[in-house]
Each structure stands twice: as structure tokens, then as C-alpha cells.
Design a protein around this motif. Structure first.
Motif, PDB file in Angstrom:
ATOM      1  N   PRO A   1      68.019  71.173 -38.879  1.00 17.64           N
ATOM      2  CA  PRO A   1      69.356  71.914 -39.178  1.00 17.64           C
ATOM      3  C   PRO A   1      70.135  72.026 -38.144  1.00 17.64           C
ATOM      4  CG  PRO A   1      67.348  73.447 -39.534  1.00 17.64           C
ATOM      5  CD  PRO A   1      66.873  72.215 -38.745  1.00 17.64           C
ATOM      6  N   GLY A   2      71.407  72.112 -38.096  1.00 16.55           N
ATOM      7  CA  GLY A   2      72.514  72.565 -37.154  1.00 16.55           C
ATOM      8  C   GLY A   2      72.411  73.802 -37.047  1.00 16.55           C
ATOM      9  N   TYR A   3      73.480  74.535 -36.207  1.00 13.47           N
ATOM     10  CA  TYR A   3      73.370  75.916 -36.029  1.00 13.47           C
ATOM     11  C   TYR A   3      73.279  76.751 -37.236  1.00 13.47           C
ATOM     12  CZ  TYR A   3      74.636  75.241 -31.159  1.00 13.47           C
ATOM     13  OH  TYR A   3      74.549  74.974 -29.868  1.00 13.47           O
ATOM     14  N   VAL A   4      72.148  77.568 -37.448  1.00 14.30           N
ATOM     15  CA  VAL A   4      72.002  78.503 -38.533  1.00 14.30           C
ATOM     16  C   VAL A   4      72.156  79.882 -38.278  1.00 14.30           C
ATOM     17  CG1 VAL A   4      70.109  78.935 -40.439  1.00 14.30           C
ATOM     18  CG2 VAL A   4      70.066  76.685 -39.285  1.00 14.30           C
ATOM     19  N   GLU A   5      72.474  80.398 -39.247  1.00 13.11           N
ATOM     20  CA  GLU A   5      73.073  81.870 -39.184  1.00 13.11           C
ATOM     21  C   GLU A   5      71.666  82.784 -39.022  1.00 13.11           C
ATOM     22  OE1 GLU A   5      76.012  85.209 -41.213  1.00 13.11           O
ATOM     23  OE2 GLU A   5      76.012  83.334 -41.844  1.00 13.11           O
ATOM     24  N   THR A   6      71.253  82.920 -37.862  1.00 16.47           N
ATOM     25  CA  THR A   6      69.989  83.461 -37.498  1.00 16.47           C
ATOM     26  C   THR A   6      69.920  84.350 -36.556  1.00 16.47           C
ATOM     27  OG1 THR A   6      69.140  81.743 -36.332  1.00 16.47           O
ATOM     28  CG2 THR A   6      68.312  81.402 -38.604  1.00 16.47           C
ATOM     29  N   GLU A   7      68.910  85.191 -36.129  1.00 15.41           N
ATOM     30  CA  GLU A   7      68.971  86.064 -34.773  1.00 15.41           C
ATOM     31  C   GLU A   7      69.252  85.051 -33.652  1.00 15.41           C
ATOM     32  OE1 GLU A   7      65.852  88.794 -32.877  1.00 15.41           O
ATOM     33  OE2 GLU A   7      66.092  88.935 -34.833  1.00 15.41           O
ATOM     34  N   ILE A   8      68.625  84.038 -33.685  1.00  6.50           N
ATOM     35  CA  ILE A   8      68.710  83.136 -32.489  1.00  6.50           C
ATOM     36  C   ILE A   8      70.108  82.828 -32.258  1.00  6.50           C
ATOM     37  CG2 ILE A   8      68.134  80.863 -31.751  1.00  6.50           C
ATOM     38  CD1 ILE A   8      65.252  81.188 -32.912  1.00  6.50           C
ATOM     39  N   VAL A   9      70.862  82.473 -33.332  1.00  9.06           N
ATOM     40  CA  VAL A   9      72.332  82.207 -33.121  1.00  9.06           C
ATOM     41  C   VAL A   9      73.012  83.382 -32.698  1.00  9.06           C
ATOM     42  CG1 VAL A   9      74.217  81.407 -34.270  1.00  9.06           C
ATOM     43  CG2 VAL A   9      72.210  80.065 -34.509  1.00  9.06           C
ATOM     44  N   GLU A  10      72.846  84.591 -33.020  1.00  7.47           N
ATOM     45  CA  GLU A  10      73.383  85.552 -33.024  1.00  7.47           C
ATOM     46  C   GLU A  10      73.147  85.794 -31.267  1.00  7.47           C
ATOM     47  OE1 GLU A  10      75.720  87.648 -34.320  1.00  7.47           O
ATOM     48  OE2 GLU A  10      75.766  86.485 -35.808  1.00  7.47           O
ATOM     49  N   ASN A  11      72.004  85.600 -30.760  1.00  7.05           N
ATOM     50  CA  ASN A  11      71.848  85.582 -29.370  1.00  7.05           C
ATOM     51  C   ASN A  11      72.637  84.641 -28.507  1.00  7.05           C
ATOM     52  OD1 ASN A  11      70.111  87.848 -29.830  1.00  7.05           O
ATOM     53  ND2 ASN A  11      68.202  86.383 -29.741  1.00  7.05           N
ATOM     54  N   SER A  12      72.816  83.615 -29.048  1.00  8.81           N
ATOM     55  CA  SER A  12      73.871  82.506 -28.586  1.00  8.81           C
ATOM     56  C   SER A  12      74.988  82.874 -28.533  1.00  8.81           C
ATOM     57  CB  SER A  12      73.383  80.972 -29.320  1.00  8.81           C
ATOM     58  OG  SER A  12      72.159  80.541 -29.298  1.00  8.81           O
ATOM     59  N   ILE A  13      75.444  83.471 -29.471  1.00  5.47           N
ATOM     60  CA  ILE A  13      76.886  83.780 -29.577  1.00  5.47           C
ATOM     61  C   ILE A  13      77.146  84.875 -28.533  1.00  5.47           C
ATOM     62  CG2 ILE A  13      78.673  85.205 -30.742  1.00  5.47           C
ATOM     63  CD1 ILE A  13      77.406  83.703 -33.319  1.00  5.47           C
ATOM     64  N   ALA A  14      76.030  85.849 -28.565  1.00  2.00           N
ATOM     65  CA  ALA A  14      76.284  86.949 -27.400  1.00  2.00           C
ATOM     66  C   ALA A  14      76.180  86.272 -25.771  1.00  2.00           C
ATOM     67  CB  ALA A  14      75.109  87.890 -27.625  1.00  2.00           C
ATOM     68  N   ASN A  15      75.645  85.409 -25.592  1.00  2.00           N
ATOM     69  CA  ASN A  15      75.199  84.787 -24.456  1.00  2.00           C
ATOM     70  C   ASN A  15      76.668  83.893 -24.052  1.00  2.00           C
ATOM     71  OD1 ASN A  15      73.778  83.823 -22.267  1.00  2.00           O
ATOM     72  ND2 ASN A  15      73.943  81.659 -23.058  1.00  2.00           N
TER      73      ASN A  15
END
Length: 249
Positions: free
Chosen positions: A177-191
Motif C-alpha cells: 500500500p501507499g500511505y494508509v489512513e492508520t495510526e502510523i500515518v497519523e504519527n507521521s503527520i504529527a512528526n
């Protein structure tokens, strides 16, 4: 009657995100799902909402934990290697400990879990191993070198195992997958927000620009691909790295 009814699937990292979506989708096909991960309370909560699901604690970086977990799970028809972690930093600022931690989960964990099931699977009349890789396993990515390296390894392992066991009824595939709407991606956004001062919308745009459709992938889309790879009609599909990335190549 669903053709997968009565099969048993183990899903690592099964308590949230892609893993949980896979469990729900497979359960809809009558598959008995076993959710594995380190947070047993979270796993039990997730399993409580899925018919014929159970939860088993498993640390994929620990030999004894994996051995005990798969002994408790019993016979396995489907293994979804979903457990994974990521961190972001410039290559020259990434400590060796981060490299080792990411490889330990994303690569060595996958190897441990696959070795735990492959013996019986190669003698079975039906078996599936599906590795959740990433579009990062098919191309490069700045500031996530350890993650990219780990997912390239996952794709390589997928291809190697598919050839090694091609004369059996087991197939081995990867979903990327590309970027998936998950907790990991939310963490990436916060970073991104923390390190660059960008707003959430700006940080999200930085991630979605890698998707030609301009959006995040949904977990259900990944789970649908996994379910298809579990179907008997996908029996001639093995060694493939299937991109779910909005057209990114």
C-alpha cells in the motif's frame, strides 16, 4: 457457503489498522481469525467485535514468544504478516539502534512467523502467506531509509519463498500500500508538523501528493486485496508485490 469457511488465519499486528481490517474482512468469509500483537488488551477488545476471533499475545521479535503464540493458535491456513513499525529521520542522523529495531520487527519478525507455519503449510492442500509490505518496498523514500530497506527485504523474501515452494499448494504474496489512513500515518503527520511547523492539512498534503489520486488509502481497500489473495481462485498468483497506491508506480 463461503469457500473459506472453517479456515484459520493468523494476523500479526491484528489489533488495529490494516491488521484489524483484514481480520474483519476474512471473518466475513467465514474464516476463524487469530489476532496477534503485543497489546493483549487491545487485541481482546478487537476480537470481541469479530465472530470466531481470538487474541494471542505475540512479540514477533522474540523467538520464545512466537513459538508459544503459534503453538496456542493451532493449525494455520492463512498467515498475514502485518506487524510493522516505522520512524523518520535523515539518514545521517539515524542511529544504528533504529535500524536494528525496524529490521527486527519488519523483517526478522516476518521470518519467525513464516517459519512457524511453513512446515505444515507445504504439506497442506491449501495455504496462503500474505506479507503487508509497502509502496516503499518497490521504490525509494527520503527520510525513511530503514523502513524502505525493510520493505524491500519483505518483497524480496516474498519472491524467494514463492519460488522455493512453487511445487506446493502454498502461495506467498505481498501487498504494497501507499500511505494508509492508520495510526502510523497519523504519527507521521504529527512528526511532520513538529519538525517543520506545518499545519495538519499541509502535512497531510505532503503525504497524499505521493498518491496520483491525491488521497490516503483506506484500510478496507488493503483488506480486500488480502481477501482476494486468500481465495482459491488466486491459486496461480504467487511471488507478486501488488501495489495499492492510487496509481503510483
Amino acid at each position: 457457503m463461503n469457500v473459506l469457511a472453517g479456515r484459520r488465519a493468523v494476523i500479526t499486528g491484528g489489533g488495529t489498522g490494516i491488521g484489524l481490517a483484514c481480520a474483519r474482512r476474512l471473518a466475513a468469509e467465514g474464516v476463524e481469525t487469530v489476532l496477534m500483537g503485543r497489546d493483549l488488551d487491545r487485541l481482546r477488545e478487537a476480537a470481541g467485535d469479530i465472530e470466531a476471533a481470538s487474541a494471542i499475545r505475540c512479540d514477533v521479535t522474540d523467538d520464545d514468544s512466537v513459538k508459544a503464540a503459534f503453538e496456542a493458535a493451532g493449525a494455520v491456513d492463512i498467515l498475514v504478516n502485518n506487524a510493522g513499525i516505522v520512524s523518520a529521520a535523515a539518514f545521517h542522523r539515524t542511529p544504528m539502534a533504529d535500524w536494528q529495531r525496524i529490521q527486527a520487527v519488519n523483517v526478522e519478525g516476518l521470518v519467525r512467523c513464516s517459519q512457524a507455519v511453513v512446515g505444515p503449510m507445504v504439506r497442506a492442500d491449501y495455504a496462503r502467506i500474505i506479507n503487508i509490505a509497502s509502496i516503499a518496498g518497490l521504490r525509494g523514500g527520503a527520510y525513511v531509509a530503514p523502513y524502505v530497506a525493510s520493505k524491500h527485504a519483505v518483497v524480496g523474501l516474498t519472491k524467494s519463498l514463492s519460488l522455493e515452494y512453487a511445487q506446493t499448494r502454498m502461495t506467498v504474496n505481498a501487498v504494497c500500500p501507499g500511505y494508509v489512513e492508520t495510526e502510523i500515518v497519523e504519527n507521521s503527520i504529527a512528526n511532520i508538523m513538529e519538525k517543520t511547523g506545518r499545519t495538519r492539512d499541509q502535512a497531510l498534503a505532503e503525504l497524499t501528493k505521493t498518491n496520483p489520486q491525491g488521497r490516503l488509502i483506506q484500510v478496507e481497500e488493503v483488506a480486500e486485496a488480502v481477501a482476494w489473495l486468500c481465495s482459491p481462485l488466486s491459486g496461480s498468483v504467487s511471488g507478486q508485490a501488488i501495489a495499492i497506491s492510487g496509481g503510483a508506480v
